[in-house]
Design a protein around this motif. Sequence first.
Motif, PDB file in Angstrom:
ATOM      1  N   LYS A  53      90.605  38.440 145.421  1.00  0.00           N
ATOM      2  CA  LYS A  53      91.990  38.495 144.952  1.00  0.00           C
ATOM      3  C   LYS A  53      92.060  38.326 143.443  1.00  0.00           C
ATOM      4  CE  LYS A  53      96.502  36.252 145.581  1.00  0.00           C
ATOM      5  NZ  LYS A  53      97.250  35.181 146.299  1.00  0.00           N
ATOM      6  N   TYR A  54      91.269  37.399 142.925  1.00  0.00           N
ATOM      7  CA  TYR A  54      91.269  37.165 141.478  1.00  0.00           C
ATOM      8  C   TYR A  54      90.710  38.363 140.717  1.00  0.00           C
ATOM      9  CZ  TYR A  54      89.879  35.388 136.936  1.00  0.00           C
ATOM     10  OH  TYR A  54      89.696  35.236 135.584  1.00  0.00           O
ATOM     11  N   LEU A  55      89.593  38.924 141.186  1.00  0.00           N
ATOM     12  CA  LEU A  55      88.978  40.053 140.498  1.00  0.00           C
ATOM     13  C   LEU A  55      89.885  41.277 140.507  1.00  0.00           C
ATOM     14  CD1 LEU A  55      85.246  39.815 141.686  1.00  0.00           C
ATOM     15  CD2 LEU A  55      86.223  39.099 139.501  1.00  0.00           C
ATOM     16  N   ALA A  56      90.599  41.483 141.600  1.00  0.00           N
ATOM     17  CA  ALA A  56      91.539  42.610 141.654  1.00  0.00           C
ATOM     18  C   ALA A  56      92.638  42.438 140.605  1.00  0.00           C
ATOM     19  CB  ALA A  56      92.148  42.712 143.049  1.00  0.00           C
ATOM     20  N   GLN A  57      93.101  41.211 140.413  1.00  0.00           N
ATOM     21  CA  GLN A  57      94.122  40.938 139.402  1.00  0.00           C
ATOM     22  C   GLN A  57      93.583  41.172 137.994  1.00  0.00           C
ATOM     23  OE1 GLN A  57      95.313  36.923 140.292  1.00  0.00           O
ATOM     24  NE2 GLN A  57      96.682  37.523 141.961  1.00  0.00           N
ATOM     25  N   VAL A  58      92.342  40.737 137.755  1.00  0.00           N
ATOM     26  CA  VAL A  58      91.736  40.925 136.434  1.00  0.00           C
ATOM     27  C   VAL A  58      91.555  42.408 136.135  1.00  0.00           C
ATOM     28  CG1 VAL A  58      89.647  40.549 135.055  1.00  0.00           C
ATOM     29  CG2 VAL A  58      90.570  38.689 136.436  1.00  0.00           C
ATOM     30  N   ALA A  59      91.055  43.153 137.112  1.00  0.00           N
ATOM     31  CA  ALA A  59      90.856  44.592 136.924  1.00  0.00           C
ATOM     32  C   ALA A  59      92.182  45.311 136.752  1.00  0.00           C
ATOM     33  CB  ALA A  59      90.096  45.172 138.120  1.00  0.00           C
ATOM     34  N   GLU A  60      93.195  44.858 137.473  1.00  0.00           N
ATOM     35  CA  GLU A  60      94.520  45.469 137.348  1.00  0.00           C
ATOM     36  C   GLU A  60      95.101  45.245 135.957  1.00  0.00           C
ATOM     37  OE1 GLU A  60      98.901  45.244 139.584  1.00  0.00           O
ATOM     38  OE2 GLU A  60      97.122  44.345 140.503  1.00  0.00           O
ATOM     39  N   GLY A  61      94.729  44.118 135.340  1.00  0.00           N
ATOM     40  CA  GLY A  61      95.197  43.825 133.989  1.00  0.00           C
ATOM     41  C   GLY A  61      94.425  44.569 132.907  1.00  0.00           C
ATOM     42  N   GLY A  62      93.407  45.334 133.299  1.00  0.00           N
ATOM     43  CA  GLY A  62      92.652  46.119 132.333  1.00  0.00           C
ATOM     44  C   GLY A  62      91.557  45.351 131.616  1.00  0.00           C
ATOM     45  N   ALA A  89      77.857  47.242 139.737  1.00  0.00           N
ATOM     46  CA  ALA A  89      78.583  47.240 138.468  1.00  0.00           C
ATOM     47  C   ALA A  89      78.865  48.669 138.009  1.00  0.00           C
ATOM     48  CB  ALA A  89      77.790  46.482 137.414  1.00  0.00           C
ATOM     49  N   VAL A  90      77.877  49.536 138.149  1.00  0.00           N
ATOM     50  CA  VAL A  90      78.076  50.942 137.783  1.00  0.00           C
ATOM     51  C   VAL A  90      79.114  51.579 138.693  1.00  0.00           C
ATOM     52  CG1 VAL A  90      76.964  53.210 137.722  1.00  0.00           C
ATOM     53  CG2 VAL A  90      75.779  51.213 136.777  1.00  0.00           C
ATOM     54  N   ARG A  91      79.085  51.223 139.969  1.00  0.00           N
ATOM     55  CA  ARG A  91      80.036  51.814 140.927  1.00  0.00           C
ATOM     56  C   ARG A  91      81.479  51.458 140.593  1.00  0.00           C
ATOM     57  NH1 ARG A  91      82.140  50.623 146.215  1.00  0.00           N
ATOM     58  NH2 ARG A  91      81.198  48.548 146.212  1.00  0.00           N
ATOM     59  N   CYS A  92      81.709  50.250 140.107  1.00  0.00           N
ATOM     60  CA  CYS A  92      83.085  49.857 139.786  1.00  0.00           C
ATOM     61  C   CYS A  92      83.397  49.984 138.292  1.00  0.00           C
ATOM     62  CB  CYS A  92      83.370  48.425 140.261  1.00  0.00           C
ATOM     63  SG  CYS A  92      82.402  47.147 139.451  1.00  0.00           S
ATOM     64  N   GLY A  93      82.451  50.533 137.519  1.00  0.00           N
ATOM     65  CA  GLY A  93      82.715  50.814 136.110  1.00  0.00           C
ATOM     66  C   GLY A  93      82.772  49.602 135.220  1.00  0.00           C
ATOM     67  N   VAL A 127      94.911  50.631 141.130  1.00  0.00           N
ATOM     68  CA  VAL A 127      96.341  50.373 140.901  1.00  0.00           C
ATOM     69  C   VAL A 127      96.736  50.795 139.498  1.00  0.00           C
ATOM     70  CG1 VAL A 127      98.079  48.559 140.703  1.00  0.00           C
ATOM     71  CG2 VAL A 127      96.434  48.498 142.582  1.00  0.00           C
ATOM     72  N   VAL A 128      95.869  50.483 138.516  1.00  0.00           N
ATOM     73  CA  VAL A 128      96.145  50.869 137.134  1.00  0.00           C
ATOM     74  C   VAL A 128      96.183  52.384 136.996  1.00  0.00           C
ATOM     75  CG1 VAL A 128      95.298  50.747 134.758  1.00  0.00           C
ATOM     76  CG2 VAL A 128      95.101  48.762 136.248  1.00  0.00           C
ATOM     77  N   ALA A 129      95.202  53.064 137.630  1.00  0.00           N
ATOM     78  CA  ALA A 129      95.152  54.522 137.553  1.00  0.00           C
ATOM     79  C   ALA A 129      96.379  55.149 138.188  1.00  0.00           C
ATOM     80  CB  ALA A 129      93.882  55.033 138.229  1.00  0.00           C
ATOM     81  N   ALA A 130      96.816  54.600 139.326  1.00  0.00           N
ATOM     82  CA  ALA A 130      97.989  55.133 140.003  1.00  0.00           C
ATOM     83  C   ALA A 130      99.247  54.949 139.156  1.00  0.00           C
ATOM     84  CB  ALA A 130      98.159  54.457 141.367  1.00  0.00           C
ATOM     85  N   GLN A 131      99.345  53.789 138.499  1.00  0.00           N
ATOM     86  CA  GLN A 131     100.503  53.535 137.638  1.00  0.00           C
ATOM     87  C   GLN A 131     100.515  54.486 136.452  1.00  0.00           C
ATOM     88  OE1 GLN A 131     100.128  49.376 136.733  1.00  0.00           O
ATOM     89  NE2 GLN A 131     101.108  48.718 138.633  1.00  0.00           N
ATOM     90  N   ALA A 162      82.818  44.241 144.250  1.00  0.00           N
ATOM     91  CA  ALA A 162      82.994  45.516 143.552  1.00  0.00           C
ATOM     92  C   ALA A 162      84.156  46.310 144.145  1.00  0.00           C
ATOM     93  CB  ALA A 162      81.707  46.334 143.615  1.00  0.00           C
ATOM     94  N   ASP A 163      84.328  46.256 145.462  1.00  0.00           N
ATOM     95  CA  ASP A 163      85.465  46.925 146.102  1.00  0.00           C
ATOM     96  C   ASP A 163      86.791  46.364 145.592  1.00  0.00           C
ATOM     97  OD1 ASP A 163      83.812  48.551 147.564  1.00  0.00           O
ATOM     98  OD2 ASP A 163      83.893  47.337 149.394  1.00  0.00           O
ATOM     99  N   ALA A 164      86.833  45.047 145.371  1.00  0.00           N
ATOM    100  CA  ALA A 164      88.056  44.427 144.856  1.00  0.00           C
ATOM    101  C   ALA A 164      88.351  44.915 143.436  1.00  0.00           C
ATOM    102  CB  ALA A 164      87.917  42.907 144.874  1.00  0.00           C
ATOM    103  N   VAL A 165      87.309  45.065 142.620  1.00  0.00           N
ATOM    104  CA  VAL A 165      87.491  45.568 141.261  1.00  0.00           C
ATOM    105  C   VAL A 165      87.989  47.010 141.297  1.00  0.00           C
ATOM    106  CG1 VAL A 165      86.335  46.099 139.084  1.00  0.00           C
ATOM    107  CG2 VAL A 165      85.731  44.023 140.337  1.00  0.00           C
ATOM    108  N   ILE A 166      87.395  47.818 142.158  1.00  0.00           N
ATOM    109  CA  ILE A 166      87.818  49.217 142.289  1.00  0.00           C
ATOM    110  C   ILE A 166      89.274  49.292 142.744  1.00  0.00           C
ATOM    111  CG2 ILE A 166      87.450  51.337 143.607  1.00  0.00           C
ATOM    112  CD1 ILE A 166      84.467  50.633 143.650  1.00  0.00           C
ATOM    113  N   GLN A 167      89.650  48.410 143.645  1.00  0.00           N
ATOM    114  CA  GLN A 167      91.029  48.380 144.114  1.00  0.00           C
ATOM    115  C   GLN A 167      91.984  48.060 142.961  1.00  0.00           C
ATOM    116  OE1 GLN A 167      91.751  45.491 147.179  1.00  0.00           O
ATOM    117  NE2 GLN A 167      93.963  45.791 147.172  1.00  0.00           N
TER     118      GLN A 167
END
Length: 262
Positions: free
Chosen positions: A55-64, A84-88, A227-231, A218-223
């Motif tokens: 949950k935390y990693l998804a929030q961090v990734a969503e924040g860019g 790491a490569v898979r989730c960029g 969200v950022v990409a969709a926005q 990594a799945d959480a980061v991709i998720q």
Amino acid sequence: MAESLVKTLIDSGVHYGHRASRWNPKMAPYIYARKNQIHIIDIRETVRGLLRAKKYLAQVAEGGSLILFVGTKRQASEAIEREAVRCGMPFVSERWLGGCLTNFRTVRSRLGRLEELERLRSSEELSAYSKKMQSALNREYRKMYRNLNGIRTMNRTPECLVIVDPKKERNAIREAKKLNITTVALIDTDCDPDDVDLPIPGNDDGIRSIEVILQELADAVIQGRGVVAAQAEGAVEASESPAAVLPEATDQPQVTSTVETQ
């Protein structure tokens, strides 16, 4: 989902800890039992820590923000690089360079030398050097590539570190603490949970258990990045869509003029 996750974790052996003689007493809340002098980790605590970290990693990734994956032990290096490569995200899978965070500007400047060597190797200039010099340059390139390639895309200090075995990566933990960077770590029964912010109790020596945990993170980061990409895509579509043109309303009655012909 929770049942399938638990089954996957158990199949990977994530609940097997170290020998009881090597345990850290602070890990007592995460230990379920002891069998054949081996501590068994409470799988419920593993799931709880994993879901909290995701949950935390998804929030961090969503924040860019950036998330740095760190795991230099033999069992973890391949999975760290792959996920790491898979989730960029950037990663350190070979050796933690001292000052990678606290002296980030200097470490970052070394990437300039790496790019210079890459240009030299791809051109004909290298053949102008002696064989001894060519060998020295190639050796320097291989060493720098091994240590710096993973952080090539890290153009700023990361918001979070994902670590496998904080006992092994104590230098990374120390630098993260100095900079108040959040740490998420897979910790075994011989680790100190107080060293990390979001501990995930589990086997940090088994290749399969490390792979399963890193895949979930990594799945959480991709998720979050999705969200950022969709926005961003929605914003672009909204800006490109033509605005509806409505006729201006008027309260004036329409006047028709007639021309009389004589």
